[in-house]
Design an enzyme around this catalytic site. Structure first.
Site, PDB file in Angstrom:
ATOM      1  N   ASP A  42      23.026 -66.145 -89.526  1.00  0.00           N
ATOM      2  CA  ASP A  42      23.514 -66.919 -90.668  1.00  0.00           C
ATOM      3  C   ASP A  42      24.768 -66.257 -91.267  1.00  0.00           C
ATOM      4  O   ASP A  42      24.910 -65.028 -91.216  1.00  0.00           O
ATOM      5  CB  ASP A  42      22.378 -66.967 -91.714  1.00  0.00           C
ATOM      6  CG  ASP A  42      22.511 -68.136 -92.674  1.00  0.00           C
ATOM      7  OD1 ASP A  42      23.367 -69.002 -92.434  1.00  0.00           O
ATOM      8  OD2 ASP A  42      21.755 -68.173 -93.661  1.00  0.00           O
ATOM      9  N   HIS A  43      25.654 -67.049 -91.851  1.00  0.00           N
ATOM     10  CA  HIS A  43      26.784 -66.574 -92.663  1.00  0.00           C
ATOM     11  C   HIS A  43      27.413 -65.264 -92.233  1.00  0.00           C
ATOM     12  O   HIS A  43      27.361 -64.271 -92.973  1.00  0.00           O
ATOM     13  CB  HIS A  43      26.317 -66.366 -94.107  1.00  0.00           C
ATOM     14  CG  HIS A  43      26.190 -67.644 -94.853  1.00  0.00           C
ATOM     15  ND1 HIS A  43      27.260 -68.389 -95.282  1.00  0.00           N
ATOM     16  CD2 HIS A  43      25.091 -68.321 -95.241  1.00  0.00           C
ATOM     17  CE1 HIS A  43      26.830 -69.472 -95.905  1.00  0.00           C
ATOM     18  NE2 HIS A  43      25.510 -69.466 -95.888  1.00  0.00           N
ATOM     19  N   HIS A  50      22.992 -76.126 -97.045  1.00  0.00           N
ATOM     20  CA  HIS A  50      22.425 -74.815 -97.364  1.00  0.00           C
ATOM     21  C   HIS A  50      21.838 -74.845 -98.769  1.00  0.00           C
ATOM     22  O   HIS A  50      22.166 -75.721 -99.558  1.00  0.00           O
ATOM     23  CB  HIS A  50      23.518 -73.734 -97.326  1.00  0.00           C
ATOM     24  CG  HIS A  50      23.974 -73.392 -95.943  1.00  0.00           C
ATOM     25  ND1 HIS A  50      24.042 -72.103 -95.489  1.00  0.00           N
ATOM     26  CD2 HIS A  50      24.367 -74.174 -94.907  1.00  0.00           C
ATOM     27  CE1 HIS A  50      24.459 -72.111 -94.238  1.00  0.00           C
ATOM     28  NE2 HIS A  50      24.681 -73.356 -93.860  1.00  0.00           N
ATOM     29  N   ALA A  83      18.702 -75.262 -99.915  1.00  0.00           N
ATOM     30  CA  ALA A  83      17.871 -76.442-100.178  1.00  0.00           C
ATOM     31  C   ALA A  83      16.680 -76.150-101.094  1.00  0.00           C
ATOM     32  O   ALA A  83      16.056 -77.086-101.595  1.00  0.00           O
ATOM     33  CB  ALA A  83      17.392 -77.046 -98.874  1.00  0.00           C
ATOM     34  N   THR A 132      15.119 -69.069-100.353  1.00  0.00           N
ATOM     35  CA  THR A 132      14.493 -68.659-101.611  1.00  0.00           C
ATOM     36  C   THR A 132      13.047 -69.137-101.740  1.00  0.00           C
ATOM     37  O   THR A 132      12.155 -68.377-102.147  1.00  0.00           O
ATOM     38  CB  THR A 132      15.303 -69.214-102.804  1.00  0.00           C
ATOM     39  OG1 THR A 132      16.655 -68.808-102.649  1.00  0.00           O
ATOM     40  CG2 THR A 132      14.767 -68.688-104.115  1.00  0.00           C
TER      41      THR A 132
HETATM   42 ZN   LIG Z   1      23.955 -70.493 -96.614  1.00  0.00          ZN
END
Ligand SMILES: [Zn+2]
Length: 279
Positions: A81-82, A205, A207, A230
């Site tokens: 990711d990222h 992203h 969500a 989260t």
């Molecule tokens: Zn993200």
């Protein structure tokens, strides 16, 4: 089975669904996510945060997730990711990642395009590339409140996708990383305009906190992948906090505690799969 992320997302969209991408900091979470995907017969993406991938343990986690994906009865992708560090991307791909978010969104449009192109030449044609246009505030690894975001400019979308070669496009439409301050405000008009311009599936992203009905609605606007982090962490910590003492009293029952952990992940992932269907 390991499946190219763009392919599984295209198939999901055709079926009126989106594929969830769950951040996995550990193997217990990944096991529960994949088990629930198998239970529901749905494709799933195992996301690894760049901070996790930055050391040997994290690279070994990627290898383990790849093995898990190979053995799964449903389509699985393992994504870094990222990542804005090309060397980190190269190491993660070598460890077994099948997809990468090459995140050049902090730079100008030109810099962003150049970064995605650079990553493509580094990792070869097999690894699936997601890119991000616009800026999502917040940090994936910590939950905290955020509000402002720099929305994706629909006028840049067609050129960005074409020139960068991105196979999926992460958008900023009022979504944020981490926890929302009040009700999330999704800019549906912006999403609709992006959808009209994009030749590749869109990714939402942040969500966690977006209403299930809104997640479902986003699928009809071209969103085929939805990232969650989260919500999974919140549920896991709540479950563990509630069970640690009982499991200690129950003969230091670590295995039981891991079962509690898996149960919390199962509940969140089950609800997520149910939300990610166009109504
Ligand atoms: Zn993200």
């Amino acid at each position: 089975m390991l499946t190219p992320m763009n392919q599984m997302v295209a198939e999901a969209i055709a079926a009126g669904q989106a594929v969830p991408a769950f951040t996995c900091y550990d193997f217990t979470t990944a096991l529960a996510v994949v088990a629930e995907a198998e239970n529901q017969g749905r494709a799933v993406i195992l996301n690894v945060a760049p901070k996790t991938a930055g050391n040997t343990a994290g690279l070994r986690l990627i290898s383990a997730l790849r093995t898990l994906g190979e053995q799964a009865a449903v389509p699985v992708a393992v994504q870094l990711d990222h990542a804005s560090d090309a060397q980190l991307i190269a190491r993660a791909v070598q460890a077994g990642a099948t997809a990468v978010l090459a995140d050049g969104s902090a730079g100008t449009l030109e810099e962003n395009i150049a970064f995605v192109q650079q990553v493509r030449s580094l990792i070869g044609p097999q690894v699936v590339l997601e890119a991000e246009l616009g800026a999502l505030p917040g940090n994936e690894d910590k939950a905290f409140e955020q509000s402002a975001s720099q929305l994706t400019d629909p006028a840049q979308v067609a050129r960005f996708v074409q020139d960068s070669g991105a196979q999926l496009l992460a958008v900023a439409i009022g979504n944020v990383h981490g926890r929302y301050k009040g009700e999330p405000k999704i800019h549906w008009d912006v999403l609709e305009a992006i959808h009209a311009e994009s030749t590749v599936p869109l990714v939402l992203h942040g969500a966690s906190g977006i209403a299930p009905a809104d997640l479902s609605r986003s699928i009809s606007f071209g969103v085929g992948k939805v990232n969650l982090n989260t919500e999974l962490r919140t549920a896991t910590l709540a479950a563990l906090a509630g069970q640690v003492e009982a499991r200690r009293a129950d003969g230091q029952n670590v295995l039981g505690l891991m079962g509690d952990w898996e149960q919390a992940v199962t509940e969140v992932s089950s609800a997520t799969f149910n939300s990610l269907r166009a109504k």
